[in-house]
Design an enzyme around this catalytic site. Sequence first.
Site, mmCIF file in Angstrom:
data_model
loop_
_atom_site.group_PDB
_atom_site.id
_atom_site.type_symbol
_atom_site.label_atom_id
_atom_site.label_comp_id
_atom_site.label_asym_id
_atom_site.label_seq_id
_atom_site.Cartn_x
_atom_site.Cartn_y
_atom_site.Cartn_z
ATOM 1 N N SER A 39 43.188 34.646 50.969
ATOM 2 C CA SER A 39 42.431 34.765 49.730
ATOM 3 C C SER A 39 41.524 33.547 49.516
ATOM 4 C CB SER A 39 43.410 34.975 48.564
ATOM 5 O OG SER A 39 42.765 35.450 47.419
ATOM 6 N N ASP A 154 43.961 41.703 49.901
ATOM 7 C CA ASP A 154 44.457 40.340 49.682
ATOM 8 C C ASP A 154 45.686 40.033 50.547
ATOM 9 O OD1 ASP A 154 45.423 37.925 48.621
ATOM 10 O OD2 ASP A 154 44.718 38.423 46.625
#
Length: 261
Positions: A39, A154
């Site tokens: 991320s 993610d």
Amino acid sequence: MNHLSLALSGGGARGIAHIGVLAALDELQIPVARLAGVSSGAIVAALYAAGMPPRKILQEIERASLVKLLMRPAFSWRGILSTGGIAQELARLLGGSEAQFEQLQKPLIVVATDLLAGAAVGFDTGLLLPPLLGTTAVPLLFKPVEYQSQLLVDGGILNLLPVEALLVTAAPTEKVVGVNSNPVGQRTAAQLGGLPRLLERTFHLALHGNTRPSMARCHLLLEPPGLAQLRVFDYRRAPQLFELGYRYTLSRAAELHALLA
């Protein structure tokens, strides 16, 4: 002599603290051999691996106005926001949309979650932008990224701190430092007032739970406690986030130098 590798966690705006950590390491003259990230940690790691100085990374993030880039509508059932703005900015900073891992100055592993396989996947060769965009695509908010027959979202969903990605191929002299920008901290009932804050806290605790095994496997864990008081969308507090990471890392200088002995 030992050498140091860094695993950088996700954490939204709190990932800006990673830039301060890198600035402190540079100031302490502690070289980083390899990086892994998920991320926001993956974006910081990629820019640093490309040779961009930490304070320049901070300037670019402030200049880009990430809030505006993040809030572009997607008009899709797969996500309400698009990564298009982030993609354009990363392409500009990393040398174009065809930038390759092999062009980086330092080895980098980007870890994302493949929704189809239900597994964490690491990327360290080939195109750089698709894995980076995938690992920043928070499900429901952002459209997943289709790449190499995978549907990427993610990386923090399955492991917010990608220590294992480094340990799998670590040399005997390699010391892995985990940098977690998501300390749990203590909250008051007043701080959890309202549904958005309650949901954010619940999500935070769930992710922290999947991070504990990785934290235990680090040779050293850096977790600036002051980050617990800041939120994942506090991008306008970039200088404060940077300073928290920077000052905390300087305070751990003796332990960091000891790792290299």
